[in-house]
Design a protein around this motif. Sequence first.
Motif, PDB file in Angstrom:
ATOM      1  N   PRO A 213      65.107  14.429  42.855  1.00  0.00           N
ATOM      2  CA  PRO A 213      64.023  15.157  42.022  1.00  0.00           C
ATOM      3  C   PRO A 213      64.315  14.832  40.620  1.00  0.00           C
ATOM      4  O   PRO A 213      65.323  14.851  39.869  1.00  0.00           O
ATOM      5  CB  PRO A 213      64.161  16.511  42.223  1.00  0.00           C
ATOM      6  CG  PRO A 213      64.826  16.515  43.573  1.00  0.00           C
ATOM      7  CD  PRO A 213      65.740  15.489  43.420  1.00  0.00           C
ATOM      8  N   ARG A 214      63.071  14.917  39.631  1.00  0.00           N
ATOM      9  CA  ARG A 214      63.141  14.568  38.454  1.00  0.00           C
ATOM     10  C   ARG A 214      63.848  15.286  37.436  1.00  0.00           C
ATOM     11  O   ARG A 214      64.472  14.907  36.303  1.00  0.00           O
ATOM     12  CB  ARG A 214      61.588  14.789  37.889  1.00  0.00           C
ATOM     13  CG  ARG A 214      60.945  16.371  38.154  1.00  0.00           C
ATOM     14  CD  ARG A 214      59.483  16.285  37.791  1.00  0.00           C
ATOM     15  NE  ARG A 214      58.970  17.787  38.159  1.00  0.00           N
ATOM     16  CZ  ARG A 214      57.873  17.940  38.076  1.00  0.00           C
ATOM     17  NH1 ARG A 214      57.100  17.462  37.198  1.00  0.00           N
ATOM     18  NH2 ARG A 214      57.505  19.337  38.562  1.00  0.00           N
ATOM     19  N   GLN A 215      64.286  16.609  38.057  1.00  0.00           N
ATOM     20  CA  GLN A 215      64.753  17.455  37.044  1.00  0.00           C
ATOM     21  C   GLN A 215      66.374  17.131  36.720  1.00  0.00           C
ATOM     22  O   GLN A 215      67.108  17.423  35.888  1.00  0.00           O
ATOM     23  CB  GLN A 215      64.958  19.085  37.593  1.00  0.00           C
ATOM     24  CG  GLN A 215      63.597  19.556  37.732  1.00  0.00           C
ATOM     25  CD  GLN A 215      62.967  19.380  38.946  1.00  0.00           C
ATOM     26  OE1 GLN A 215      63.196  18.420  39.641  1.00  0.00           O
ATOM     27  NE2 GLN A 215      61.858  20.172  39.119  1.00  0.00           N
ATOM     28  N   SER A 216      66.964  16.154  37.797  1.00  0.00           N
ATOM     29  CA  SER A 216      68.432  16.031  37.516  1.00  0.00           C
ATOM     30  C   SER A 216      68.639  14.543  37.509  1.00  0.00           C
ATOM     31  O   SER A 216      69.993  14.197  37.626  1.00  0.00           O
ATOM     32  CB  SER A 216      69.127  16.723  38.752  1.00  0.00           C
ATOM     33  OG  SER A 216      68.771  16.010  40.054  1.00  0.00           O
ATOM     34  N   THR A 217      67.837  13.641  37.314  1.00  0.00           N
ATOM     35  CA  THR A 217      67.864  12.456  37.016  1.00  0.00           C
ATOM     36  C   THR A 217      68.799  12.072  35.919  1.00  0.00           C
ATOM     37  O   THR A 217      69.788  11.325  35.991  1.00  0.00           O
ATOM     38  CB  THR A 217      66.477  11.491  36.628  1.00  0.00           C
ATOM     39  OG1 THR A 217      65.566  12.002  38.007  1.00  0.00           O
ATOM     40  CG2 THR A 217      66.656  10.162  36.591  1.00  0.00           C
ATOM     41  N   MET A 218      68.825  12.575  34.626  1.00  0.00           N
ATOM     42  CA  MET A 218      69.686  12.265  33.550  1.00  0.00           C
ATOM     43  C   MET A 218      70.982  12.883  33.940  1.00  0.00           C
ATOM     44  O   MET A 218      71.949  11.969  33.798  1.00  0.00           O
ATOM     45  CB  MET A 218      69.339  13.094  32.368  1.00  0.00           C
ATOM     46  CG  MET A 218      70.064  12.888  31.207  1.00  0.00           C
ATOM     47  SD  MET A 218      69.495  13.717  29.619  1.00  0.00           S
ATOM     48  CE  MET A 218      67.843  13.006  29.516  1.00  0.00           C
ATOM     49  N   ILE A 219      71.351  13.766  34.670  1.00  0.00           N
ATOM     50  CA  ILE A 219      72.480  14.316  35.101  1.00  0.00           C
ATOM     51  C   ILE A 219      73.270  13.573  36.181  1.00  0.00           C
ATOM     52  O   ILE A 219      74.511  12.998  35.938  1.00  0.00           O
ATOM     53  CB  ILE A 219      72.753  15.916  35.540  1.00  0.00           C
ATOM     54  CG1 ILE A 219      72.178  16.785  34.496  1.00  0.00           C
ATOM     55  CG2 ILE A 219      73.935  16.396  35.961  1.00  0.00           C
ATOM     56  CD1 ILE A 219      71.962  18.079  34.936  1.00  0.00           C
TER      57      ILE A 219
ATOM     58  N   PRO B 191      81.461  14.866  37.748  1.00  0.00           N
ATOM     59  CA  PRO B 191      81.301  15.078  39.167  1.00  0.00           C
ATOM     60  C   PRO B 191      80.956  16.593  39.449  1.00  0.00           C
ATOM     61  O   PRO B 191      80.111  16.877  40.166  1.00  0.00           O
ATOM     62  CB  PRO B 191      82.691  15.008  39.664  1.00  0.00           C
ATOM     63  CG  PRO B 191      83.479  14.107  38.673  1.00  0.00           C
ATOM     64  CD  PRO B 191      82.947  14.538  37.454  1.00  0.00           C
ATOM     65  N   THR B 192      81.370  17.638  38.782  1.00  0.00           N
ATOM     66  CA  THR B 192      80.954  19.003  38.662  1.00  0.00           C
ATOM     67  C   THR B 192      79.580  19.201  38.385  1.00  0.00           C
ATOM     68  O   THR B 192      78.732  19.837  39.218  1.00  0.00           O
ATOM     69  CB  THR B 192      81.699  19.933  37.654  1.00  0.00           C
ATOM     70  OG1 THR B 192      83.237  19.705  38.008  1.00  0.00           O
ATOM     71  CG2 THR B 192      81.675  21.338  38.157  1.00  0.00           C
ATOM     72  N   LEU B 193      79.024  18.528  37.273  1.00  0.00           N
ATOM     73  CA  LEU B 193      77.697  18.532  37.132  1.00  0.00           C
ATOM     74  C   LEU B 193      76.734  18.162  38.147  1.00  0.00           C
ATOM     75  O   LEU B 193      75.803  18.565  38.486  1.00  0.00           O
ATOM     76  CB  LEU B 193      77.352  17.857  35.793  1.00  0.00           C
ATOM     77  CG  LEU B 193      77.296  18.744  34.569  1.00  0.00           C
ATOM     78  CD1 LEU B 193      77.007  18.009  33.219  1.00  0.00           C
ATOM     79  CD2 LEU B 193      76.448  20.140  34.447  1.00  0.00           C
ATOM     80  N   GLU B 194      77.243  16.985  38.644  1.00  0.00           N
ATOM     81  CA  GLU B 194      76.577  16.310  39.938  1.00  0.00           C
ATOM     82  C   GLU B 194      76.348  17.227  40.862  1.00  0.00           C
ATOM     83  O   GLU B 194      75.487  17.280  41.658  1.00  0.00           O
ATOM     84  CB  GLU B 194      77.153  14.968  40.098  1.00  0.00           C
ATOM     85  CG  GLU B 194      76.056  14.256  41.190  1.00  0.00           C
ATOM     86  CD  GLU B 194      76.760  12.967  41.677  1.00  0.00           C
ATOM     87  OE1 GLU B 194      76.190  12.477  42.579  1.00  0.00           O
ATOM     88  OE2 GLU B 194      78.043  12.456  41.251  1.00  0.00           O
ATOM     89  N   LEU B 195      77.438  17.894  41.281  1.00  0.00           N
ATOM     90  CA  LEU B 195      77.456  18.786  42.555  1.00  0.00           C
ATOM     91  C   LEU B 195      76.612  19.857  42.321  1.00  0.00           C
ATOM     92  O   LEU B 195      75.640  20.383  43.001  1.00  0.00           O
ATOM     93  CB  LEU B 195      78.864  19.594  42.764  1.00  0.00           C
ATOM     94  CG  LEU B 195      79.137  20.535  43.616  1.00  0.00           C
ATOM     95  CD1 LEU B 195      78.825  20.108  45.152  1.00  0.00           C
ATOM     96  CD2 LEU B 195      80.592  21.166  43.692  1.00  0.00           C
TER      97      LEU B 195
END
Length: 418
Positions: free
Chosen positions: A3-9, A357-361
């Motif tokens: 989803p668009r909200q997490s593409t950058m992260i 990794p934590t932000l991605e989770l």
Amino acid sequence: MPPRQSTMIRAAALYSKAEIPWHDEPDGTHQICVAGRPDDSDYLYTLVPQCRSPEEPGRFAGMFSLKPYGDSTPDSVSSVTGTLAGELMIDTYDLGALVDTMADVLREFHGDLKPPWDSVPGNFNHHDRAALDRFHRNMPHLAAKFDHYFKFSNLLDEFNSPAGPIVLFNVDMEVRLDALKKYPLLYDFYRKVVPAVVAKSDILDPHGNYWMREAFDHGHIHFTIMIRNGLLTPFNAAMQPAGDSVAIGEITRGSYRTLASGQITSLAMNFGLANIGFTTDYRRDADTCTFVNRMNAIPQLVAPPGVHQVMDLVAGDFLRVLATGDGGLSSKLSSRMLPNGTYDFSGGFTAQLDYSPTLELLARIGDAIAKEHNDKVRAEERAFGEELFDAFVADYNEARPAIVALDSDKNNRREKSK
């Protein structure tokens, strides 16, 4: 794609995902290209093997790319340079025309410009009523939508001064919550989340004075600019004039700063980001108009003691790299006139994005929660936006003959003055 909200992260992790139809460049860049074109009453986007500039009005070209940065390799990616860009050809107007339109609109931001003058900002009186009455006369369809969805506590204040009346366009309005019930997801979000949100954004000149202030404060929407003799005027924290007025349509170059923050209160604790700063350079000549933005500060995490250290451990490096890595987050928006008389709009942003990794989770968890309602929310957002836009178009179509006549008179006066 997530989803668009997490593409950058999640950008660094996306680089190695084989299920994404990447096009591989010789330098290791993974790239996706998109072409867009009108399709009857719709607009059709398709994946294409190569990115090419539009060659006809109404056509669009878009690109999303990730390139391993620093010590990263295609097999072990810890950081990427991410670029999202788009290009659109149109045959009607350019960015300069939009700046000129805003300059003309500023001249219409006033009440009745008559005493009794305001002594302090924020009082709803005859100045506000005169402005709202003119809004209803000139744009009845859009005004009706605003009446339905928004409640105004203040619109503008007018003060007398030796240099001429000062108009402080000083909006304080709230969304009428019951009016959103036709959009259940937006209504639920606004009812539960928005009362806990505070967000601010200021545009400042090189001397630290304000060109514009906007804020969202527990459901209150604030927007403030100052106008004197129809021209944008800088103001200080006390909402007093702080410099010469400027005809923005006549500026050929300049710079300004933007400073923003946002936070949400949960369980009696504040969480968010502050010190989100950008510097913008503006350039304009007969054929081109360009805005170049660059992040000029490291965003600061807002959290209670103890929790702050944990959040900094999770997201601190990501934010520091975002602000300083590879020159820092930058974006550009420009238009230029082409030899055939059409206009090419282009824009995009580039940033170094670290793998966390934590932000991605956390992003994955957020994606999973949002997935169930994502399409429905977007549909409601689109429908609400269409309501307001359709009302604006209806007003524009009714006013168009008068606008064309005024434009023709203006062009005739220009020709006579040559």
